[in-house]
Design a protein around this motif. Structure first.
Motif, PDB file in Angstrom:
ATOM      1  N   ASP A  69       0.826  -1.209   0.000  1.00 27.13           N
ATOM      2  CA  ASP A  69       0.000   0.000   0.000  1.00 27.13           C
ATOM      3  C   ASP A  69       0.861   1.259   0.000  1.00 27.13           C
ATOM      4  OD1 ASP A  69      -2.259  -1.527  -0.018  1.00 27.13           O
ATOM      5  OD2 ASP A  69      -2.574  -1.448   2.155  1.00 27.13           O
ATOM      6  N   ASP A  70       1.885   1.268   0.871  1.00 25.64           N
ATOM      7  CA  ASP A  70       2.791   2.424   0.897  1.00 25.64           C
ATOM      8  C   ASP A  70       3.546   2.558  -0.420  1.00 25.64           C
ATOM      9  OD1 ASP A  70       2.026   3.060   3.439  1.00 25.64           O
ATOM     10  OD2 ASP A  70       3.707   2.045   4.412  1.00 25.64           O
ATOM     11  N   ALA A  71       3.954   1.423  -0.982  1.00 25.40           N
ATOM     12  CA  ALA A  71       4.650   1.459  -2.272  1.00 25.40           C
ATOM     13  C   ALA A  71       3.743   2.015  -3.363  1.00 25.40           C
ATOM     14  CB  ALA A  71       5.136   0.056  -2.647  1.00 25.40           C
ATOM     15  N   ALA A  72       2.447   1.674  -3.319  1.00 27.14           N
ATOM     16  CA  ALA A  72       1.508   2.184  -4.326  1.00 27.14           C
ATOM     17  C   ALA A  72       1.353   3.692  -4.214  1.00 27.14           C
ATOM     18  CB  ALA A  72       0.152   1.496  -4.158  1.00 27.14           C
ATOM     19  N   GLY A  73       1.226   4.198  -2.991  1.00 36.04           N
ATOM     20  CA  GLY A  73       1.120   5.643  -2.816  1.00 36.04           C
ATOM     21  C   GLY A  73       2.372   6.374  -3.251  1.00 36.04           C
ATOM     22  N   ALA A  74       3.552   5.834  -2.893  1.00 36.54           N
ATOM     23  CA  ALA A  74       4.813   6.454  -3.298  1.00 36.54           C
ATOM     24  C   ALA A  74       4.989   6.393  -4.806  1.00 36.54           C
ATOM     25  CB  ALA A  74       5.978   5.757  -2.598  1.00 36.54           C
ATOM     26  N   ALA A  75       4.558   5.298  -5.427  1.00 39.41           N
ATOM     27  CA  ALA A  75       4.646   5.178  -6.884  1.00 39.41           C
ATOM     28  C   ALA A  75       3.779   6.219  -7.572  1.00 39.41           C
ATOM     29  CB  ALA A  75       4.227   3.776  -7.317  1.00 39.41           C
ATOM     30  N   LEU A  76       2.614   6.496  -7.027  1.00 36.49           N
ATOM     31  CA  LEU A  76       1.752   7.520  -7.610  1.00 36.49           C
ATOM     32  C   LEU A  76       2.398   8.899  -7.508  1.00 36.49           C
ATOM     33  CD1 LEU A  76      -0.896   8.385  -8.883  1.00 36.49           C
ATOM     34  CD2 LEU A  76      -1.911   8.470  -6.589  1.00 36.49           C
ATOM     35  N   ILE A  77       3.019   9.193  -6.371  1.00 41.68           N
ATOM     36  CA  ILE A  77       3.716  10.473  -6.216  1.00 41.68           C
ATOM     37  C   ILE A  77       4.851  10.586  -7.237  1.00 41.68           C
ATOM     38  CG2 ILE A  77       5.216  11.799  -4.683  1.00 41.68           C
ATOM     39  CD1 ILE A  77       3.528  10.856  -2.349  1.00 41.68           C
ATOM     40  N   LEU A  78       5.614   9.506  -7.409  1.00 43.20           N
ATOM     41  CA  LEU A  78       6.721   9.525  -8.363  1.00 43.20           C
ATOM     42  C   LEU A  78       6.211   9.696  -9.788  1.00 43.20           C
ATOM     43  CD1 LEU A  78       9.695   9.309  -8.988  1.00 43.20           C
ATOM     44  CD2 LEU A  78       9.506   6.818  -8.866  1.00 43.20           C
ATOM     45  N   LEU A  79       5.108   9.026 -10.122  1.00 44.65           N
ATOM     46  CA  LEU A  79       4.530   9.153 -11.464  1.00 44.65           C
ATOM     47  C   LEU A  79       4.100  10.589 -11.734  1.00 44.65           C
ATOM     48  CD1 LEU A  79       3.280   8.056 -14.098  1.00 44.65           C
ATOM     49  CD2 LEU A  79       1.239   7.484 -12.766  1.00 44.65           C
ATOM     50  N   VAL A  80       3.343  11.170 -10.827  1.00 49.01           N
ATOM     51  CA  VAL A  80       2.839  12.535 -11.021  1.00 49.01           C
ATOM     52  C   VAL A  80       3.994  13.533 -11.080  1.00 49.01           C
ATOM     53  CG1 VAL A  80       1.464  14.366  -9.969  1.00 49.01           C
ATOM     54  CG2 VAL A  80       0.610  12.017  -9.986  1.00 49.01           C
ATOM     55  N   THR A  81       4.981  13.365 -10.201  1.00 52.73           N
ATOM     56  CA  THR A  81       6.109  14.296 -10.167  1.00 52.73           C
ATOM     57  C   THR A  81       6.927  14.225 -11.449  1.00 52.73           C
ATOM     58  OG1 THR A  81       6.219  13.965  -7.761  1.00 52.73           O
ATOM     59  CG2 THR A  81       8.083  15.046  -8.807  1.00 52.73           C
ATOM     60  N   SER A  82       7.199  13.030 -11.940  1.00 58.27           N
ATOM     61  CA  SER A  82       7.995  12.877 -13.163  1.00 58.27           C
ATOM     62  C   SER A  82       7.277  13.483 -14.365  1.00 58.27           C
ATOM     63  CB  SER A  82       8.287  11.398 -13.412  1.00 58.27           C
ATOM     64  OG  SER A  82       9.033  10.839 -12.360  1.00 58.27           O
ATOM     65  N   LEU A  83       5.989  13.164 -14.513  1.00 50.62           N
ATOM     66  CA  LEU A  83       5.238  13.718 -15.633  1.00 50.62           C
ATOM     67  C   LEU A  83       5.101  15.233 -15.511  1.00 50.62           C
ATOM     68  CD1 LEU A  83       2.421  11.046 -16.083  1.00 50.62           C
ATOM     69  CD2 LEU A  83       4.558  11.269 -17.347  1.00 50.62           C
ATOM     70  N   ALA A  84       4.937  15.739 -14.277  1.00 56.39           N
ATOM     71  CA  ALA A  84       4.828  17.185 -14.079  1.00 56.39           C
ATOM     72  C   ALA A  84       6.126  17.892 -14.442  1.00 56.39           C
ATOM     73  CB  ALA A  84       4.443  17.484 -12.630  1.00 56.39           C
ATOM     74  N   LEU A  85       7.264  17.319 -14.062  1.00 59.29           N
ATOM     75  CA  LEU A  85       8.548  17.922 -14.422  1.00 59.29           C
ATOM     76  C   LEU A  85       8.700  18.004 -15.930  1.00 59.29           C
ATOM     77  CD1 LEU A  85      11.020  16.308 -11.859  1.00 59.29           C
ATOM     78  CD2 LEU A  85      10.484  18.734 -12.078  1.00 59.29           C
ATOM     79  N   PHE A  86       8.391  16.913 -16.618  1.00 56.40           N
ATOM     80  CA  PHE A  86       8.502  16.936 -18.077  1.00 56.40           C
ATOM     81  C   PHE A  86       7.568  17.980 -18.677  1.00 56.40           C
ATOM     82  CE2 PHE A  86       7.165  15.575 -22.297  1.00 56.40           C
ATOM     83  CZ  PHE A  86       8.399  15.448 -22.929  1.00 56.40           C
ATOM     84  N   TRP A  87       6.330  18.040 -18.189  1.00 59.91           N
ATOM     85  CA  TRP A  87       5.350  18.976 -18.728  1.00 59.91           C
ATOM     86  C   TRP A  87       5.781  20.418 -18.502  1.00 59.91           C
ATOM     87  CZ3 TRP A  87       2.093  22.681 -16.559  1.00 59.91           C
ATOM     88  CH2 TRP A  87       1.103  23.179 -17.399  1.00 59.91           C
ATOM     89  N   VAL A  88       6.271  20.734 -17.307  1.00 59.83           N
ATOM     90  CA  VAL A  88       6.661  22.102 -16.988  1.00 59.83           C
ATOM     91  C   VAL A  88       7.824  22.554 -17.867  1.00 59.83           C
ATOM     92  CG1 VAL A  88       7.725  23.548 -15.209  1.00 59.83           C
ATOM     93  CG2 VAL A  88       5.771  22.097 -14.637  1.00 59.83           C
TER      94      VAL A  88
END
Length: 520
Positions: free
Chosen positions: A490-509
């Motif tokens: 469960d913790d890994a799933a939440g951390a994975a979602l944060i990493l996914l959103v952060t990586s895509l946000a960095l690329f988009w910005v």
């Protein structure tokens, strides 16, 4: 004339310095590891098995990615439908997706408790396992099918519309078009696409670490990691790294020899309706291919969000600390990537030699683990190398992003110099003035893309940091791997979602920032 010579001299000096640093990181660190080794490495049966597994999985992964990309790319090229542009854009998402996040999404879909296994159980069949050889290949196809599809689609769209109109006037059938237009295009595009995907699979580490790792599913890169981490056998690690580098260089030479130059000529870039694929059967086939490819790529990312959202409220503080740490590494990697890529691209354009760019892309065949270890061996007599784990990780991530940065910058800078170089020389625009007033405004888009790609790849990297991070200072990908290893799903799933959103946000910005007020 003096100013022009001064400009070339400064460009050559900066480019040569950056290229020398790249050569040192790609080859000098390998020499440092070999010299530090107490004895010459020798191939064991396990090493031969790792070499065989690496070649087989890289070849099969690249071949499957290419084979699946051809019908999907053809379907996208000859169909127009609402949302097509968004779908083509989404095809780039898996390439910048953090590996550990993608692995988590694939486990949610194809793991023993994933969607596919649950469906099989409902039918009275045995669940499947994603671990081992087939899991590594599946993950590599997930990452590289979008890249292969984009390359193949670009080749299809590059065929001038006039060629199709001429084929229609001559009464060509679908088979004739395939033989006269599509196969020559594929003959030109596929060798280069196969090369890139093969090299990416050749140096894969995180996929093999998470889904392979057993005696029968160990890649050369993972064997290098084991030689460092478990055995501290620097001789074997250096030998394996040299073999891996030689394989990458050999494949590059083969691909350059078998690729053909473009042979279609120019067109007027007008759209054409593909009459040869207008039957109900072919329309249904293309729709099915596009739908299946979309599900294969989007479903794991959707499962990351589904599994991760409920866990966000209970995440430990260490996840957010690791996120901040990864952001710092990613931003430092962006600065280093641009600082290396711009001088090398400028020297390549000024010299007119593809050799400069070719040497700059050597790191695509190098082992980031060996680069990191070589740097630590060199730094050890001077300072505590473990205290520099994060800066070293940022530097290694930067040089691993360099091949992609050069492919984006060299053609764009060449076009800028072809269009405005003589005028800039006539105005005496050299040095920082040329950089500030000519290059940066005209290169805003490729620079933004390069920065976004470098940031996203660095944010999700699980390589050097897996070797040298202290237990209390992991990056976010390493923290996710530790959570998975501890079965804290469960913790890994939440951390994975944060990493996914952060990586895509960095690329988009960064990518969007490069498009704002860009003249190029």
């Amino acid at each position: 004339m003096a100013r022009g010579l001064f400009s070339v001299t400064r460009t050559t000096g900066a480019g040569a310095t950056a290229l020398a640093l790249v050569l040192f990181l790609a080859l000098g660190t390998l020499v440092a590891v070999a010299l530090r080794a107490e004895g010459a490495g020798a191939f064991t049966v396990a090493d031969l098995a790792a070499l065989r597994f690496t070649l087989v999985q890289a070849t099969l992964s690249a071949a499957l990615s290419i084979a699946l990309a051809i019908p999907v790319g053809r379907a996208l090229a000859r169909r127009s439908f609402p949302g097509r542009g968004v779908l083509v854009m989404l095809l780039g998402a898996p390439f910048i997706l953090p590996v550990i996040v993608a692995v988590f999404g694939l486990i949610s879909v194809f793991g023993r408790s994933g969607l596919v296994s649950q469906a099989l159980l409902a039918l009275g069949l045995e669940p499947i396992s994603i671990y081992g050889f087939h899991g590594v290949v599946l993950a590599h196809v997930f990452f590289n099918l979008p890249l292969a599809t984009r390359l193949v689609l670009q080749g299809w769209l590059a065929i001038p519309a006039e060629r199709f109109r001429l084929a229609a006037s001559l009464g060509f059938t679908a088979r004739d078009i395939a033989r006269q237009l599509e196969r020559p295009m594929l003959r030109e595009v596929l060798p280069g696409a196969f090369l890139v995907i093969f090299l990416l699979c050749l140096t894969s580490f995180a996929v093999a670490l998470a889904l392979g790792g057993g005696p029968r599913a160990t890649t050369i890169e993972l064997a290098i990691y084991q030689a460092f981490r478990l055995d501290f056998d620097l001789g074997k690690a250096a030998l394996l790294a040299l073999v891996q580098f030689a394989l990458g260089a050999a494949v590059a030479l083969i691909a350059l020899r078998v690729a053909l130059p473009p042979g279609f000529g120019a067109g007027l870039d007008r759209a054409v309706s593909r009459w040869d694929a207008n039957t109900p059967m072919l329309r249904a086939l293309d729709a099915a291919l596009i739908t299946l490819a979309t599900l294969f790529l989007v479903l794991p990312m959707t499962m990351i969000a589904v599994d991760g959202l409920p866990a966000l409220a209970t995440l430990p503080a260490s996840v957010f600390t690791a996120t901040a740490r990864s952001l710092g590494v990613a931003l430092a990697s962006v600065i280093l990537t641009l600082a290396l890529a711009l001088p090398i691209a400028a020297w390549s354009v000024k010299s007119g030699s593809r050799l400069v760019e070719g040497v700059g892309t050597l790191t695509i065949a190098a082992s980031p683990l060996v680069i990191g270890t070589g740097l630590f061996i060199i730094l050890f007599p001077i300072t505590d190398p473990f205290a520099l784990a994060l800066p070293v990780t940022a530097l290694v991530n930067a040089v691993m992003s360099l091949p992609f940065a050069l492919r984006a910058l060299v053609p764009a800078l060449g076009q800028v110099e072809a269009d405005f170089g003589r005028l800039a020389d006539g105005l005496g625009m050299t040095g920082t003035a040329r950089l500030r007033h000519l290059w940066l405004p005209r290169l805003a888009r490729p620079l933004g893309f390069t920065a976004g790609l470098s940031a996203a790849l660095s944010m999700g990297d699980l390589g050097v940091i897996a070797l040298f991070a202290s237990p209390d200072a992991p990056t976010l990908p390493l923290q996710i791997y530790r959570l998975l290893s501890a079965y804290r799903m469960d913790d890994a799933a939440g951390a994975a979602l944060i990493l996914l959103v952060t990586s895509l946000a960095l690329f988009w910005v960064f990518d969007k920032g490069g498009r704002v007020n860009a003249d190029a």
